[in-house]
Design a protein around this motif. Sequence first.
Motif: not given
Length: 281
Positions: A60-71, A193-209
């Motif tokens: 069973t694979p883990v759901q991958l988090k891949i950020i894609k970009s192109a130029s 503060e640490e929880i909010e920083a982690a939540q912000g980073r997770l939100k950023y990664l989710s948006n990029k993905v």
Amino acid sequence: MKTLSKKFNFKFIAICISLLVVGSCQNASYKEDFAMETVAITESYQAVDGSEATGTVANTPVQLKIIKSASARYKVEDVKKATAQVKEMAQKYDGYISDLRFENNSYEKQNRFTIKVPNTHFDALLDSIASVSIFTEFENITTQDVTEEYLDLESRLATKQEVKERYEDILRKNAKTVEDILATEEKLRILQEEIEAAQGRLKYLSNKVSYSTVQVDLFETVEYKEEPESYTKLFLDKAGSGFNFGWELIEAIVVGLLHIWPLLIIITLVIMFLRRKMKKK
């Protein structure tokens, strides 16, 4: 004769008994073989089923988090028309243009813009944009796997939230003195503060993905024309310049008179006074 008939009857009975015993033995062996075959099939089925189940769980694979970009850079026949087509494609695939810059020089016209598109439509959008070009200068696609960082942040966030709950429980039940209350509140502040920083980073990664970035350059070549070293005005240009100069001169005179209107009034009064004196003489 009686003795012979008895012997014959005895042999006949013995033969019948033997046939019955042989027949029963064959029936018994057939039944045993059937039972053994059934057990073998059942065990084999269970073994296959168990191995398949184990393999399914292990693979069973883990759901991958891949950020894609192109130029990419494409040559088109008409930059304006191609840009309108690409905008329609972006809307079709639930994307939007986040940045646009137009350039025009002696060699080419160029439109550079950035498209944000859902990750699931990334490849389809690139293929659609390439279809409007007459020449592909380059296409660069990059991917960044952030699965490990994402899972690590989720794990750390869950741990910090559990610790925060324990500190909140301590604050409600065990903190009695002012020092204990202040120390617990300080720990809670740091954890928050640490929880909010982690939540912000997770939100950023989710948006990029979730939304991939596609930077597109559309250009068309134009016929090069050298700029003239000197420019000679035509008669109409000279007439227009003269008319503008005359109008500007009138405006300057009127504005200048408005600036010295007190002096004009004084001069007019002096002239009128001198004329009256001359008439009296």
